[in-house]
Design an enzyme around this catalytic site. Structure first.
Site, PDB file in Angstrom:
ATOM      1  N   ASP A   1       0.861  -1.315   0.114  1.00 22.97           N
ATOM      2  CA  ASP A   1       0.152   0.127   0.374  1.00 22.97           C
ATOM      3  C   ASP A   1       0.941   1.263   0.340  1.00 22.97           C
ATOM      4  O   ASP A   1       0.500   1.936  -0.081  1.00 22.97           O
ATOM      5  CB  ASP A   1      -0.766   0.215   1.216  1.00 22.97           C
ATOM      6  CG  ASP A   1      -0.636  -0.231   2.893  1.00 22.97           C
ATOM      7  OD1 ASP A   1       0.795   0.207   2.377  1.00 22.97           O
ATOM      8  OD2 ASP A   1      -0.784   0.378   3.728  1.00 22.97           O
ATOM      9  N   HIS A   2       2.319   0.991   0.556  1.00 25.32           N
ATOM     10  CA  HIS A   2       3.427   2.144   0.874  1.00 25.32           C
ATOM     11  C   HIS A   2       3.565   2.756  -1.078  1.00 25.32           C
ATOM     12  O   HIS A   2       3.648   3.896  -0.747  1.00 25.32           O
ATOM     13  CB  HIS A   2       4.293   1.651   2.018  1.00 25.32           C
ATOM     14  CG  HIS A   2       3.161   2.692   3.223  1.00 25.32           C
ATOM     15  ND1 HIS A   2       2.211   2.089   3.568  1.00 25.32           N
ATOM     16  CD2 HIS A   2       4.008   3.461   4.064  1.00 25.32           C
ATOM     17  CE1 HIS A   2       2.072   2.305   4.708  1.00 25.32           C
ATOM     18  NE2 HIS A   2       3.033   3.421   4.729  1.00 25.32           N
TER      19      HIS A   2
ATOM     20  N   ASP B   1       3.461  -0.500  11.165  1.00 22.42           N
ATOM     21  CA  ASP B   1       3.814   0.401  11.221  1.00 22.42           C
ATOM     22  C   ASP B   1       2.826   1.094  12.333  1.00 22.42           C
ATOM     23  O   ASP B   1       2.176   0.514  13.263  1.00 22.42           O
ATOM     24  CB  ASP B   1       2.763   0.672   9.566  1.00 22.42           C
ATOM     25  CG  ASP B   1       2.192   1.511   9.058  1.00 22.42           C
ATOM     26  OD1 ASP B   1       2.244   1.965   7.980  1.00 22.42           O
ATOM     27  OD2 ASP B   1       1.348   2.206   9.444  1.00 22.42           O
TER      28      ASP B   1
ATOM     29  N   ARG C   1       9.341   3.548  11.215  1.00 27.05           N
ATOM     30  CA  ARG C   1      10.293   3.343  10.546  1.00 27.05           C
ATOM     31  C   ARG C   1      11.706   2.439  11.005  1.00 27.05           C
ATOM     32  O   ARG C   1      12.209   3.766  12.056  1.00 27.05           O
ATOM     33  CB  ARG C   1      10.481   3.721   8.919  1.00 27.05           C
ATOM     34  CG  ARG C   1      11.639   5.304   9.931  1.00 27.05           C
ATOM     35  CD  ARG C   1      10.683   6.435   8.610  1.00 27.05           C
ATOM     36  NE  ARG C   1       9.452   6.531   7.934  1.00 27.05           N
ATOM     37  CZ  ARG C   1       9.403   7.572   7.454  1.00 27.05           C
ATOM     38  NH1 ARG C   1       9.396   8.999   7.208  1.00 27.05           N
ATOM     39  NH2 ARG C   1       8.032   8.214   6.984  1.00 27.05           N
TER      40      ARG C   1
ATOM     41  N   SER D   1       6.672   7.493  12.637  1.00 28.12           N
ATOM     42  CA  SER D   1       6.489   6.638  12.147  1.00 28.12           C
ATOM     43  C   SER D   1       7.905   5.640  12.712  1.00 28.12           C
ATOM     44  O   SER D   1       8.309   5.518  12.825  1.00 28.12           O
ATOM     45  CB  SER D   1       6.668   6.914  10.665  1.00 28.12           C
ATOM     46  OG  SER D   1       6.641   5.242  10.023  1.00 28.12           O
TER      47      SER D   1
ATOM     48  N   ARG E   1      -1.695  13.046   9.685  1.00 30.08           N
ATOM     49  CA  ARG E   1      -0.022  12.972  11.117  1.00 30.08           C
ATOM     50  C   ARG E   1      -0.216  14.072   9.571  1.00 30.08           C
ATOM     51  O   ARG E   1       0.120  13.842   8.451  1.00 30.08           O
ATOM     52  CB  ARG E   1       0.696  11.883  10.956  1.00 30.08           C
ATOM     53  CG  ARG E   1       1.425  12.266  11.123  1.00 30.08           C
ATOM     54  CD  ARG E   1       2.920  10.601  11.086  1.00 30.08           C
ATOM     55  NE  ARG E   1       2.411  10.202  12.455  1.00 30.08           N
ATOM     56  CZ  ARG E   1       2.919   8.778  12.355  1.00 30.08           C
ATOM     57  NH1 ARG E   1       3.306   7.911  11.925  1.00 30.08           N
ATOM     58  NH2 ARG E   1       2.868   8.672  13.800  1.00 30.08           N
TER      59      ARG E   1
END
Length: 757
Positions: free
Chosen positions: A97-98, A162, A647, A645, A450
């Site tokens: 999806d990213h 995520d 990440r 995030s 965000r």
């Protein structure tokens, strides 16, 4: 194994009574919902203690499921492959999806993404097929909406790579965002470690009405708790107001709990959840949950005397709650819509909006799209169209097909809306704008979660505001940030002034959901013959080499690469947007390290002093020079360092380029854990004011590392350019296990060594 199996749910639910009795006996009191779910997933009760102590005890849990999105799954799977294990130990899924960039519209954007990202998609699909992982193809939907539709179950526990994984808390699940290394732990069959969270109780009373939506609950709460107010805590909603909010509305609220720094958020099981489960072909799960409802809600005594059970209580009266708009640049700058116009004027925000965007993982449900479409229908009937760019992101293929059949999509398009792919798109910076020039100050409004600088379009001067989908749609019709849909009017084509009515909409489709092709691909029954190839010349994917173990020596005379000023999110440390394409290539993506961080010495972003040659360079260039010379370095940060995030690249890139320690005033939870997982030392100043003692040309030494132990402070010596030496104390939260991660070079090195032995 990867798809939801009612037998797995039944197995968990049949164990709940016994686990509840044990927990109730140990606590000697009634239990919150948070405590019920967490204790039901304990790998083991803590040694030497009756129960875990909130905010203190490091505990080990056994999640039921793992979910990963494509940007983070690349590094997670590369790490999993290092462990050399055949198949995942728990049900796991990957969701693409990213990587889909929003340019012109769904069809063309999808074609472009499939071409540009073929190598990555092939890697993810083949690795998933080989290792027993369910794979959701590009276009299937945003991970959190797909999880809610297929995998979320009241009382179960999931971790996801995520930060908005807590979306599933809207279905009564404890769902926690983590870094990829945490996910790998669970995927290989290890328990997952976390400090036992505090519990913040949010008491909802009354009922939403008029323009007010579930989004306004979390926007108001963000203003109350701020971006760091939930750190180290789970937010548990209770009270009669919870039952007045739909299941997907609850998910909107729990999704954005990530913006408060919360570990996760959760709602008690109720009939609205049961209806959603049944509507999404999980009727058997709904019936099982109804039978075990007492274990999927807090004990009755908790609501009667909440002060005795929660560390903090926030009261929100839904009857009097107004629609809210937050921003710019931070989700906790909150005010009711009725106060926005005055603030726009006072602070000089550009009043003319350029874009309105609805959808995202936070607000793309059937109910969300229906309420926005109701506003669009009113406009269409009155001959009014959007005055600015209006973009729509459906959350999943199921939502897209259903709102296409039921007419909501057509209504949104009829007022000038452009439908984007079922993906994250502009919410995560995957938005190619051509209506502004870099550095141009402009205002946009979204229903996303965000809104940090550069978050949506890479432009630091875009002021992003956040509201509900229906409020955002109303703003699209006016084109003005000062517009208040509750009292202001719009002008029709024939010059009449008309006012919008509060939107109404069903929470679920009367004809049921449809999805001819969900986009799901099951893994191979036997993946042993499937090869996962990574081209050594690729600039998108790179096999990982294990980080080196600690050499047993103190860190001496390290330069300070960066002293970050103010907010330093993972977006500042490792930006997304155009850099997403390199998420599977550690060397390439490390070229973005700290390029958004503000250097406190110069007030400039992305550049600092190379103390070896005296030149000013980008932070990645300085770090690479130090690494080439065999010189480690440290980073110094401010409050809530690493918020945002999940990440883990924000930890892996510094580790890869030679960072030895990160010393800050305070950490965001996920990032602190990510640093530890990669073998980095994560310290906080015992005295926060010591942040100011560290100067640009200082050399620092961290001593006594051989005696590193839980709860024991560490000394850092700061050698100034004039020869003076300051000594400061550093705190840490490392457990014995995490100290072993440091010594071994990473958590994955420890796991691999254990497996090999």
């Amino acid at each position: 194994m990867t798809h939801l199996n009612p037998d797995d749910v039944k197995k968990l639910y049949t164990q709940l009574p016994g686990k509840y009795q044990e927990a109730r006996k140990r606590y000697g009191r009634p239990l919150t919902l948070t405590e019920k779910i967490l204790t039901a997933h304990l790998d083991r009760w803590p040694e030497g203690a009756q129960t875990p102590v909130r905010g203190e005890t490091y505990t080990f849990l056994r999640p039921d499921r793992v979910a990963m999105q494509d940007a983070t799954a690349q590094m997670a799977l590369l790490q999993f492959m290092q462990a050399q294990i055949k198949t995942v130990a728990v049900p796991t899924t990957v969701h693409c999806d990213h990587l889909i960039q929003a340019r012109v519209g769904a069809e063309k954007d999808m074609e472009q993404a499939l071409t540009e990202n073929k190598e990555v998609y092939d890697f993810l699909s083949s690795a998933s097929a080989k290792h027993g992982i369910g794979f959701w193809k590009p276009g299937a939907g945003i991970i959190h909406q797909v999880v809610l539709e297929n995998y979320a179950v009241p009382g179960m526990m999931m971790i996801g790579t995520d930060s908005h994984t807590p979306n599933a808390g809207g279905l009564g699940m404890i769902a926690i965002g983590v870094g990829g290394a945490d996910a790998v732990d669970v995927m290989v069959g290890e328990p997952w470690g976390v400090r036992w969270p505090k519990v913040i109780g949010v008491h909802l009373k009354g009922k939403l009405n008029g323009w007010t939506s579930p989004k306004d609950v979390i926007l108001k709460l963000a203003g109350i708790l701020t971006v760091a107010g939930g750190t180290g805590a789970i937010i548990e909603y209770f009270g009669p107001g919870t039952e007045s909010i739909s299941c997907t509305g609850k998910a909107t609220i729990t999704n954005m709990g990530a913006e408060l720094g919360a570990t996760t958020s959760v709602f008690p099981f109720d009939d609205r959840m049961a209806k959603y489960l049944s509507a999404t072909e999980r009727k058997e799960i709904a019936e099982l949950a109804q039978q075990h409802k007492q274990y999927l809600t807090a004990d009755p005594e908790v609501e009667k005397d909440p002060k005795s059970f929660y560390d903090q209580i926030v009261e929100i009266d839904l009857d009097t709650l107004e629609p809210y708009v937050v921003g710019p640049h931070t989700p906790d700058l909150a005010r009711p819509v009725s106060e926005l116009a005055a603030e726009v004027k006072a602070k000089g925000y550009p009043d003319n909006l350029r874009f309105a965007l609805i959808g995202s993982c936070t607000n793309s449900s059937y109910e969300d799209m229906s309420r926005a479409a109701n506003v669009a229908k009113q406009a269409k009937d009155k001959g009014i169209k959007a005055q600015i760019g209006f973009l729509i992101t459906p959350g999943s293929e199921q939502i897209y097909q259903t709102i296409g059949r039921d007419g909501q999509l057509g209504l949104l398009e009829s007022i000038g809306g452009t439908v984007l792919a079922n993906a994250c798109g502009p919410c995560i910076g995957q938005w190619k704008r051509e209506d502004i020039t870099p550095g141009e100050t402009n205002s946009i409004i979204t229903s996303f979660n965000r809104n940090f600088q550069k978050r949506n379009d890479g432009n630091a001067e875009t002021l992003a505001f956040i509201g509900s989908p229906e409020i955002v749609t109303a703003f699209a019709l006016s084109g003005s940030l000062s517009f208040n849909p509750m009292k202001d009017t719009l002008e029709t084509t024939d010059g009449k002034q008309v006012k919008l009515d509060p939107p109404t909409a069903p929470e679920l489709p009367e004809k049921g959901f449809i999805s001819e092709d969900s986009g799901y691909v099951a893994p191979a029954k036997d993946g042993s013959n499937i090869s996962v190839k990574v081209d050594p010349n690729s600039d998108r994917l790179q096999l990982l080499e294990p980080f080196k173990a600690w050499d047993g020596k103190d860190y001496t005379d390290l330069p300070v690469l960066l002293r970050a000023l103010g907010k330093c999110t993972t977006d500042h440390i490792s930006p997304a947007g155009t850099w997403l394409k390199y998420r599977g290539h550690l060397d390439k993506i490390s070229n973005n390290m700290f390029i958004g961080a503000i250097n406190s010495y110069t007030k400039e972003a992305g550049t600092g002093l190379d103390v070896l040659d005296g030149k000013t360079k980008s932070f990645p260039e300085v770090a690479r020079h130090y690494k080439a010379e065999g010189l480690g370095w440290i980073v110094v940060g401010d409050q809530n360092y690493g918020e945002g995030s999940s990440r883990e690249h924000a930890a892996m890139s510094p580790r890869f380029l030679g960072c030895k320690a990160v010393v800050v005033r305070s950490f965001a939870r996920i990032h602190e854990t990510n640093l530890k997982k990669q073998g980095l030392l994560a310290f906080t100043f015992a005295n926060p004011a010591d942040y100011d003692k560290i100067q640009e040309k200082d050399r620092v030494s961290i001593v006594g590392l051989a005696q590193l132990a839980p709860g024991k402070n560490v000394e850092m010596q700061i050698k100034h350019e004039d020869g003076r030496v300051d000594k400061v104390e550093l705190k840490h939260t490392m457990t014995p296990e995490q100290i072993e991660w440091f010594k071994a070079g990473s958590a994955l090195n420890v796991i691999k060594a254990q497996r090999e032995s």
